[in-house]
Write a protein that holds these residues in place. Structure first.
Motif, mmCIF file in Angstrom:
data_model
loop_
_atom_site.group_PDB
_atom_site.id
_atom_site.type_symbol
_atom_site.label_atom_id
_atom_site.label_comp_id
_atom_site.label_asym_id
_atom_site.label_seq_id
_atom_site.Cartn_x
_atom_site.Cartn_y
_atom_site.Cartn_z
ATOM 1 N N THR A 243 0.759 4.184 -2.805
ATOM 2 C CA THR A 243 0.556 5.534 -2.272
ATOM 3 C C THR A 243 1.651 6.496 -3.242
ATOM 4 O OG1 THR A 243 -0.262 4.922 -0.245
ATOM 5 C CG2 THR A 243 0.477 7.163 -0.596
ATOM 6 N N ILE B 27 -2.839 12.805 0.272
ATOM 7 C CA ILE B 27 -3.171 11.032 0.434
ATOM 8 C C ILE B 27 -4.575 10.998 0.989
ATOM 9 C CG2 ILE B 27 -2.494 9.140 1.813
ATOM 10 C CD1 ILE B 27 -0.522 10.502 -0.529
ATOM 11 N N THR C 134 0.738 -1.007 -0.135
ATOM 12 C CA THR C 134 -0.016 -0.012 -0.115
ATOM 13 C C THR C 134 0.836 1.288 -0.012
ATOM 14 O OG1 THR C 134 -1.704 -1.118 1.050
ATOM 15 C CG2 THR C 134 -1.838 1.203 1.305
ATOM 16 N N GLU C 135 1.888 1.229 1.003
ATOM 17 C CA GLU C 135 2.782 2.522 0.727
ATOM 18 C C GLU C 135 3.622 2.500 -0.517
ATOM 19 O OE1 GLU C 135 5.458 1.706 4.035
ATOM 20 O OE2 GLU C 135 3.824 1.972 5.489
ATOM 21 N N SER D 135 -7.055 8.485 -0.694
ATOM 22 C CA SER D 135 -7.662 7.348 -0.126
ATOM 23 C C SER D 135 -9.253 7.613 0.050
ATOM 24 C CB SER D 135 -7.027 7.313 1.265
ATOM 25 O OG SER D 135 -7.382 8.437 1.955
ATOM 26 N N MET E 16 -3.284 3.739 3.780
ATOM 27 C CA MET E 16 -2.557 5.113 3.078
ATOM 28 C C MET E 16 -2.537 6.324 3.829
ATOM 29 S SD MET E 16 -4.438 4.652 -0.612
ATOM 30 C CE MET E 16 -3.982 6.092 -1.296
#
Length: 264
Positions: A34, A124, A30-31, A128, A143
């Motif tokens: 992102t 972010i 997920t990082e 998200s 996120m």
């Protein structure tokens, strides 16, 4: 260590692992996703088409990790989310302009995009928030937690935030799940938009404040409660503690006395 002792330790660890779906790889990917999104939208040297392909592959990986239903209904989300990205970018460009208009320390629009943690936190959040609408809660939450770790600003992806949002300094800001923030709002460091108390029974209940258009909230102000509304065009002074609604066009200040004594 004896093989028997080692086996006993392993058995005890396995016994305590009660979360079969706890896949930490989901957090790591997920990082990565992102960061790919941020580069795709803002980096001049990043090829949009190439990164869109990378995003799609990574998104599919996230779906496989985060969607535990047998039929994996989440697999159809990518195209719908992709269609949202131009609109998200348009909103973020308005946010960046709000930073330029509000902060005299901003030397250029490029500085806002690259050096302002408040802008990154908003970016972010917006990315998200749209994903959360598709019913995939884990990835949006990861996120915003990634952004929280980097910026010190904790914005729940469920919050509703309007256009031209400005966060100054970013550190220590908390914006709860059911917060509603309208347009042209400015928030400074240490502000909390939270609930009056924590109780699991309040799940899916409006428990965080509403902030109307053109409100400024200065450092370390705390505003609590789902029925609390900060009226349009109001200014909330630093260190204020608010648990009830404020009429529009109000100025709220903390009047604690400060004494200065000269020491010889």
């Amino acid at each position: 260590m004896m093989s028997k002792e080692r086996d006993e330790i392993i058995a005890k660890i396995k016994e305590q692992k009660k979360n079969p779906n706890l896949k930490l790889k989901l957090k790591e990917r997920t990082e990565y996703f992102t960061n790919l999104l941020f580069y795709t939208l803002f980096d001049t040297d990043t090829e949009v088409a190439k990164n869109i392909d990378l995003l799609e592959v990574t998104f599919e990986e996230l779906i496989n990790l985060a969607c535990w239903e047998t039929e994996k209904p989440c697999s159809k989300l990518w195209q719908s989310y992709l269609e949202k990205l131009p609109g998200i970018l348009e909103k973020l460009n308005l946010d960046a302009q709000a930073f330029m208009k509000s902060d005299p320390a901003a030397n250029s629009i490029e500085e806002v995009y690259m050096a302002y943690p408040g802008f990154y936190a908003i970016a972010i959040y917006r990315l998200s928030h749209e994903l959360l609408k598709f019913g995939l809660p884990m990835v949006p939450r990861l996120m915003t937690e990634y952004s929280h770790r980097l910026t010190g600003t904790d914005i729940n992806p469920g919050a509703e935030i309007g256009d031209s949002f400005f966060i100054d300094h970013a550190t220590g800001i908390v914006i709860g799940e059911t917060v509603i923030i309208k347009n042209n709002v400015k928030i400074y460091q240490g502000v909390t938009l939270g609930g009056l108390y924590v109780d699991r029974k309040l799940r899916n209940v409006k428990r965080h404040p509403t902030v109307e258009d053109n409100v400024t909230i200065y450092a370390n102000a705390t505003i609590l409660g789902g029925s609390t509304i900060i009226g349009a065009n109001s200014t909330i002074g630093g260190n204020a503690w608010i648990t009830s609604s404020v009429p529009e066009n109000s100025i709220i200040s903390n009047t604690a006395e400060i004494k200065i004594k000269k020491v010889v």
